[in-house]
Scaffold this motif. Structure first.
Motif, short mmCIF file in Angstrom:
data_model
loop_
_atom_site.label_atom_id
_atom_site.label_comp_id
_atom_site.label_asym_id
_atom_site.label_seq_id
_atom_site.Cartn_x
_atom_site.Cartn_y
_atom_site.Cartn_z
N ASP A 171 15.54 3.30 -8.85
CA ASP A 171 15.37 4.15 -7.82
C ASP A 171 14.26 4.83 -8.39
N ALA A 172 13.52 4.14 -8.87
CA ALA A 172 12.31 3.78 -9.79
C ALA A 172 11.13 3.57 -8.86
N LEU A 173 9.87 4.35 -8.55
CA LEU A 173 8.41 4.34 -8.46
C LEU A 173 7.47 3.69 -9.82
N TRP A 174 7.02 2.55 -9.24
CA TRP A 174 5.93 1.84 -9.60
C TRP A 174 4.45 2.08 -9.54
N PHE A 175 3.67 3.19 -10.41
CA PHE A 175 1.98 2.35 -9.85
C PHE A 175 2.23 1.06 -10.07
N ILE A 176 1.58 0.02 -9.74
CA ILE A 176 0.87 -1.17 -10.42
C ILE A 176 -0.80 -1.87 -9.65
N SER A 177 -1.24 -2.72 -10.10
CA SER A 177 -2.32 -3.53 -9.05
C SER A 177 -1.70 -4.12 -7.28
N ARG A 178 -2.01 -4.08 -6.48
CA ARG A 178 -1.64 -4.35 -5.45
C ARG A 178 -1.20 -6.28 -5.98
N GLY A 179 -2.14 -6.70 -6.36
CA GLY A 179 -1.75 -8.02 -6.47
C GLY A 179 -0.82 -8.12 -6.96
N VAL A 180 -0.21 -8.00 -7.97
CA VAL A 180 1.04 -8.25 -8.91
C VAL A 180 2.34 -8.65 -7.91
N VAL A 181 2.05 -6.81 -7.02
CA VAL A 181 3.64 -6.81 -6.07
C VAL A 181 3.01 -7.50 -4.50
N HIS A 208 -18.95 -10.47 -9.87
CA HIS A 208 -17.52 -9.20 -8.58
C HIS A 208 -17.32 -10.27 -7.83
N LEU A 209 -15.81 -10.21 -7.23
CA LEU A 209 -15.23 -11.09 -6.65
C LEU A 209 -14.29 -10.93 -5.46
N TYR A 210 -13.95 -9.12 -5.27
CA TYR A 210 -13.30 -8.13 -4.46
C TYR A 210 -12.67 -7.13 -5.45
N GLU A 211 -12.50 -6.14 -4.46
CA GLU A 211 -12.05 -4.34 -4.67
C GLU A 211 -10.35 -5.00 -4.15
N GLU A 212 -9.61 -4.27 -5.42
CA GLU A 212 -7.80 -4.37 -5.54
C GLU A 212 -7.91 -2.78 -5.51
N ASP A 213 -6.74 -2.51 -4.46
CA ASP A 213 -6.19 -1.54 -4.92
C ASP A 213 -5.10 -0.68 -5.62
N ILE A 214 -4.77 0.77 -6.27
CA ILE A 214 -3.44 0.20 -7.44
C ILE A 214 -2.13 1.03 -6.30
N VAL A 215 -1.32 0.45 -6.21
CA VAL A 215 -0.43 0.96 -5.18
C VAL A 215 1.28 1.77 -6.11
N LEU A 216 1.55 2.27 -5.10
CA LEU A 216 3.09 3.73 -5.81
C LEU A 216 3.91 2.21 -5.01
N VAL A 217 4.90 1.38 -5.20
CA VAL A 217 5.59 1.01 -4.48
C VAL A 217 7.18 0.94 -5.34
N GLY A 218 8.17 0.90 -4.72
CA GLY A 218 9.34 0.91 -4.99
C GLY A 218 9.90 0.38 -3.66
N ARG A 219 11.69 -0.24 -4.23
CA ARG A 219 12.36 -0.67 -3.72
C ARG A 219 12.23 -0.72 -2.50
N ALA A 220 12.67 -1.76 -1.44
CA ALA A 220 13.27 -1.35 0.20
C ALA A 220 14.71 -0.78 0.35
N GLY A 221 14.39 0.44 0.80
CA GLY A 221 15.34 1.25 1.48
C GLY A 221 15.16 2.47 0.46
N MET A 239 10.06 -4.98 -1.78
CA MET A 239 9.33 -3.70 -1.70
C MET A 239 8.66 -2.98 -0.98
N VAL A 240 8.40 -1.36 -1.13
CA VAL A 240 7.89 -0.82 0.52
C VAL A 240 6.51 0.02 -0.26
#
Length: 310
Positions: free
Chosen positions: A243-253, A168-181, A262-263
């Motif tokens: 205006d699509a939303l994306w579920f992805i690992s935080r480290g990617v974005v 184990h190195l660290y914990e990382e969450d999955i985030v839901l992101v979209g474009r700014a605005g 992105m927000v």
């Protein structure tokens, strides 16, 4: 000025190599068979090392040997020391160069691993990192077949762990992101999900199951996504152009979020997170692998400190 040696002069390289082999295999029998020696002889070598170091290095758990805390600490330094000796020998033969083949999943490829590459280059300039990227199932297959020496990414499924080890190195969450605005950025997340096209992780990605569970907990089932991907290039491109939303690992974005491109839409649950670390086959690591693992630990520790500061 004379300095008293910390390590007993009776400790030989054969002791250290035997210890590393046993730590990797967790079995005296397997190592004795591989080295062509008797088990009692190998056991004596281990006992000699423990006596010379003044520490118990292993505990027995059934038929397996498990490192003690002292053993785990000694293993880390011993592996690095043996690698350094091998590197010194290789330096006398400059025509020989080394390659470490490593698989990197998207969660670590964007932010963590570039730092690892640069630090590894400082420490082992004579070696080349051959980096393979791709989906989890592809890299696991390469790891088992010997196509790569280790994999950096999320903790494999329990069914995939036999024959492998994970650190184990660290914990990382999955985030839901979209474009700014994004027009729904200030609305409740469930409302934003219901009113937007979605990009989901690939069906074979380790993060897909918790994402599906999260959507099901909100009553959002049977969603037809606009795309399935964990690729930064594709997911980022679609989000920024729509205006699509994306579920992805935080480290990617992470950088897109920091730069304000992105927000993040808050999901409010803790199960959308998981361990990220180093997975490799059990056994004696190839040259360079111990250094690479130590560099990954160092970079992960520094990243955690940087995050705390700021």
């Amino acid at each position: 000025m004379n300095k008293r040696a910390v390590m007993h002069p009776g400790v030989k390289l054969r002791h250290v190599r035997a210890f590393l082999d046993i730590a990797a295999e967790r079995s005296l029998t397997a190592v004795a068979r591989a080295q062509g020696v008797t088990q009692p002889a190998l056991s004596r070598t281990l006992m000699e090392l423990e006596t010379l170091l003044g520490q118990q290095l292993f505990l027995r758990q059934g038929r397996r040997l498990v490192l003690t805390e002292a053993g785990a600490l000694f293993r880390r330094h011993a592996a690095m020391a043996v690698e350094a000796l091998d590197a010194g020998a290789a330096a006398l033969r400059p025509e020989i160069s080394g390659v470490v083949r490593v698989g990197v999943l998207p969660t670590a490829a964007t932010r963590l691993f570039p730092r690892v590459v640069l630090r590894f280059r400082e420490l082992r300039p004579e070696m080349v990192l051959a980096v393979e990227t791709g989906p989890h199932h592809h890299l696991i297959r390469l790891l088992r077949e010997g196509g790569i020496e280790l994999m950096v990414g999320r903790l494999p499924d329990v069914s995939e762990i036999p024959g492998l080890s994970f650190e184990h190195l660290y914990e990382e969450d999955i985030v839901l992101v979209g474009r700014a605005g994004h027009p729904l950025a200030k609305r409740p997340t469930v409302e934003a999900l219901a009113g937007s096209e979605l990009i989901l992780p690939s069906a074979t990605a380790l993060i897909r199951r918790p994402v599906d569970d999260y959507l099901a907990s909100l009553g959002l089932v049977g969603i037809l996504p606009i795309a399935e991907t964990v690729s930064l290039a594709l997911g980022r491109g679609v989000c920024l152009a729509s205006d699509a939303l994306w579920f992805i690992s935080r480290g990617v974005v992470a950088e897109e979020l920091e730069r304000g491109l992105m927000v993040e839409f808050p999901v409010g649950v803790k199960f959308l997170s998981g361990a990220v670390g180093v997975t490799r086959r059990r056994g004696v690591p190839a040259p360079g692998v111990a250094t690479l693992e130590e560099v990954a630990r160092e970079v992960a520790r520094q990243a955690a400190l940087d995050e705390e500061k700021g």
